[in-house]
Design a protein around this motif. Structure first.
Motif, PDB file in Angstrom:
ATOM      1  N   UNK A 114       1.541  12.511  -0.983  1.00 33.17           N
ATOM      2  CA  UNK A 114       1.758  12.458   0.460  1.00 33.17           C
ATOM      3  C   UNK A 114       3.261  12.401   0.765  1.00 33.17           C
ATOM      4  N   UNK A 115       3.649  13.016   1.866  1.00 34.02           N
ATOM      5  CA  UNK A 115       5.040  12.911   2.302  1.00 34.02           C
ATOM      6  C   UNK A 115       5.291  11.502   2.840  1.00 34.02           C
ATOM      7  N   UNK A 116       6.553  11.152   3.003  1.00 32.84           N
ATOM      8  CA  UNK A 116       6.899   9.840   3.540  1.00 32.84           C
ATOM      9  C   UNK A 116       6.337   9.680   4.950  1.00 32.84           C
ATOM     10  N   UNK A 117       6.386  10.740   5.745  1.00 38.27           N
ATOM     11  CA  UNK A 117       5.831  10.692   7.099  1.00 38.27           C
ATOM     12  C   UNK A 117       4.327  10.449   7.066  1.00 38.27           C
ATOM     13  N   UNK A 118       3.628  11.136   6.162  1.00 40.44           N
ATOM     14  CA  UNK A 118       2.178  10.944   6.038  1.00 40.44           C
ATOM     15  C   UNK A 118       1.846   9.528   5.582  1.00 40.44           C
ATOM     16  N   UNK A 164      10.401   3.679  11.707  1.00 40.81           N
ATOM     17  CA  UNK A 164      10.249   2.234  11.507  1.00 40.81           C
ATOM     18  C   UNK A 164       9.825   1.931  10.071  1.00 40.81           C
ATOM     19  N   UNK A 165       8.921   2.747   9.533  1.00 35.85           N
ATOM     20  CA  UNK A 165       8.492   2.556   8.150  1.00 35.85           C
ATOM     21  C   UNK A 165       9.673   2.624   7.186  1.00 35.85           C
ATOM     22  N   UNK A 166      10.533   3.611   7.373  1.00 37.20           N
ATOM     23  CA  UNK A 166      11.687   3.757   6.486  1.00 37.20           C
ATOM     24  C   UNK A 166      12.623   2.558   6.584  1.00 37.20           C
ATOM     25  N   UNK A 167      12.860   2.066   7.814  1.00 35.42           N
ATOM     26  CA  UNK A 167      13.730   0.895   7.988  1.00 35.42           C
ATOM     27  C   UNK A 167      13.101  -0.347   7.367  1.00 35.42           C
ATOM     28  N   UNK A 203       0.833  -1.201   0.000  1.00 36.89           N
ATOM     29  CA  UNK A 203       0.000   0.000   0.000  1.00 36.89           C
ATOM     30  C   UNK A 203       0.867   1.250   0.000  1.00 36.89           C
ATOM     31  N   UNK A 204       1.964   1.222   0.742  1.00 37.79           N
ATOM     32  CA  UNK A 204       2.847   2.391   0.787  1.00 37.79           C
ATOM     33  C   UNK A 204       3.476   2.643  -0.584  1.00 37.79           C
ATOM     34  N   UNK A 205       3.802   1.583  -1.323  1.00 37.62           N
ATOM     35  CA  UNK A 205       4.359   1.744  -2.665  1.00 37.62           C
ATOM     36  C   UNK A 205       3.348   2.430  -3.583  1.00 37.62           C
ATOM     37  N   UNK A 206       2.091   2.073  -3.415  1.00 37.84           N
ATOM     38  CA  UNK A 206       1.048   2.736  -4.215  1.00 37.84           C
ATOM     39  C   UNK A 206       0.971   4.221  -3.874  1.00 37.84           C
ATOM     40  N   UNK A 207       1.049   4.545  -2.588  1.00 39.44           N
ATOM     41  CA  UNK A 207       1.047   5.960  -2.193  1.00 39.44           C
ATOM     42  C   UNK A 207       2.265   6.687  -2.766  1.00 39.44           C
ATOM     43  N   UNK A 208       3.421   6.044  -2.718  1.00 38.98           N
ATOM     44  CA  UNK A 208       4.644   6.665  -3.232  1.00 38.98           C
ATOM     45  C   UNK A 208       4.557   6.898  -4.739  1.00 38.98           C
ATOM     46  N   UNK A 209       3.929   5.996  -5.445  1.00 42.23           N
ATOM     47  CA  UNK A 209       3.826   6.094  -6.896  1.00 42.23           C
ATOM     48  C   UNK A 209       2.717   7.036  -7.350  1.00 42.23           C
ATOM     49  N   UNK A 210       1.594   7.032  -6.621  1.00 44.12           N
ATOM     50  CA  UNK A 210       0.392   7.678  -7.146  1.00 44.12           C
ATOM     51  C   UNK A 210      -0.203   8.731  -6.223  1.00 44.12           C
ATOM     52  N   UNK A 250      15.159  -2.729  -0.561  1.00 40.10           N
ATOM     53  CA  UNK A 250      16.560  -2.460  -0.853  1.00 40.10           C
ATOM     54  C   UNK A 250      16.881  -0.999  -1.093  1.00 40.10           C
ATOM     55  N   UNK A 251      15.885  -0.142  -1.071  1.00 40.78           N
ATOM     56  CA  UNK A 251      16.068   1.301  -1.215  1.00 40.78           C
ATOM     57  C   UNK A 251      15.113   2.008  -0.261  1.00 40.78           C
ATOM     58  N   UNK A 252      15.354   3.292  -0.023  1.00 39.03           N
ATOM     59  CA  UNK A 252      14.498   4.051   0.881  1.00 39.03           C
ATOM     60  C   UNK A 252      13.189   4.425   0.185  1.00 39.03           C
ATOM     61  N   UNK A 253      12.153   4.783   0.941  1.00 37.81           N
ATOM     62  CA  UNK A 253      10.909   5.247   0.313  1.00 37.81           C
ATOM     63  C   UNK A 253      11.123   6.430  -0.629  1.00 37.81           C
ATOM     64  N   UNK A 254      11.996   7.363  -0.246  1.00 32.74           N
ATOM     65  CA  UNK A 254      12.269   8.523  -1.098  1.00 32.74           C
ATOM     66  C   UNK A 254      12.914   8.102  -2.408  1.00 32.74           C
ATOM     67  N   UNK A 255      13.866   7.179  -2.337  1.00 36.03           N
ATOM     68  CA  UNK A 255      14.512   6.688  -3.559  1.00 36.03           C
ATOM     69  C   UNK A 255      13.518   5.943  -4.441  1.00 36.03           C
TER      70      UNK A 255
END
Length: 296
Positions: free
Chosen positions: A232-236, A247-250, A222-229, A257-262
């Motif tokens: 929202x900020x990573x915190x949100x 914890x989410x970032x870790x 679900x977070x990947x979908x938010x990141x793509x589409x 294998x990469x950070x949410x921002x990457x």
């Protein structure tokens, strides 16, 4: 190249628009267009009709229909151009036109087609365009079928997120409905009136994993979908999937294998790109009408 005999998607793009921009009036002589608004708002003019551009809604534009759109705040879209090779399919679509706008919800199926098109852009495969043709045809047919009995059924039953996952296993529904909450194995067991060990056994037999590990996987997907589409900020996003930001970032890095921002930066390298799905697609049709701030 292997392509569907009834419908072909020729072009697809994820396009982001700034506030007070849009596309001037134009039409496509021999192509249909399908516009899905991920997020944002504005207006779209199709022939002589004006409609609101609403998030999670789709807009079907027939051949030779003049259309233009204008966004009143930052907006993101998925845009497809396609043709129906089969006269029977074309007649079916005309006979059972779905309303404009058409609510599709989060539409994981459509987003999956975009992911496939990006995959094909990076590593071309003869099978991927065929999968996109068939997948998009399935979306259209489901929309037509649903519209044919809308008055007798609850709306969006075919596109609810939870129905995309194991409809015969209600524990998955519960997990999906509570991604934003801090739930434990005990919460799951109490909700279904089962012993925690029984829940664990169920998950091991059906998914070869534990309930909490699967919950992690669902949250990451679900977070990947938010990141793509979404914007929202990573915190949100962390909050939306029930995790603290650190914890989410870790967790995301350990899984992907990469950070949410990457991950977001990689996903957005294709935003605005024209993804062609057929090499001999007419050059005159490749060009998307220019985005303009002066279209009213």
């Amino acid at each position: 190249m292997l392509r569907d005999e009834q419908l072909r998607v020729f072009w697809m793009s994820r396009i982001d628009y700034e506030k007070n921009t849009g596309v001037r009036s134009h039409f496509h002589d021999d192509l249909y267009q399908f516009l899905y608004l991920i997020d944002g708002e504005g207006t779209i003019h199709i022939n002589d009709e004006t409609y609101e551009l609403l998030p999670k809604h789709a807009y079907f534009i027939s051949k030779r229909y003049k259309h233009r759109f204008y966004f009143t705040r930052p907006s993101s879209t998925i845009d497809l151009k396609f043709d129906m090779i089969s006269n029977d399919l074309e007649n079916l679509l005309k006979a059972d036109c779905f309303p404009v706008p058409y609510f599709m919800g989060d539409s994981p199926k459509l987003k999956e087609l975009f992911k496939l098109s990006v995959m094909n852009l990076k590593n071309s495969s003869p099978i991927i365009p065929y999968r996109i043709d068939v997948g998009f045809k399935d979306i259209l047919l489901a929309m037509i079928q649903e519209n044919s009995f809308t008055q007798d059924t609850s709306p969006r039953s075919m596109y609810s997120l939870k129905s995309e996952f194991h409809p015969d296993f209600p524990v998955i529904d519960y997990l999906l409905e509570n991604l934003q909450s801090s739930i434990t194995l005990e919460d799951i067991a109490k909700h279904f009136n089962f012993h925690p060990h029984y829940i664990i056994d169920l998950f091991r037999k059906k998914f070869d994993t534990t309930p909490m590990k699967l919950l992690q996987e669902l949250r990451i997907e679900k977070s990947k979908e938010y990141l793509e589409f979404s914007n929202y900020t990573v915190t949100e996003i962390a909050e939306l999937v029930g995790l603290s930001a650190p914890y989410f970032s870790r967790l995301f890095h350990s899984k992907e294998g990469i950070s949410p921002t990457e991950y977001r930066e990689q996903a957005r390298t294709v935003v605005g790109k024209h993804i062609l799905l057929e090499e001999d697609f007419s050059p005159s049709l490749k060009k998307q009408p220019e985005i303009s701030k002066d279209i009213l």
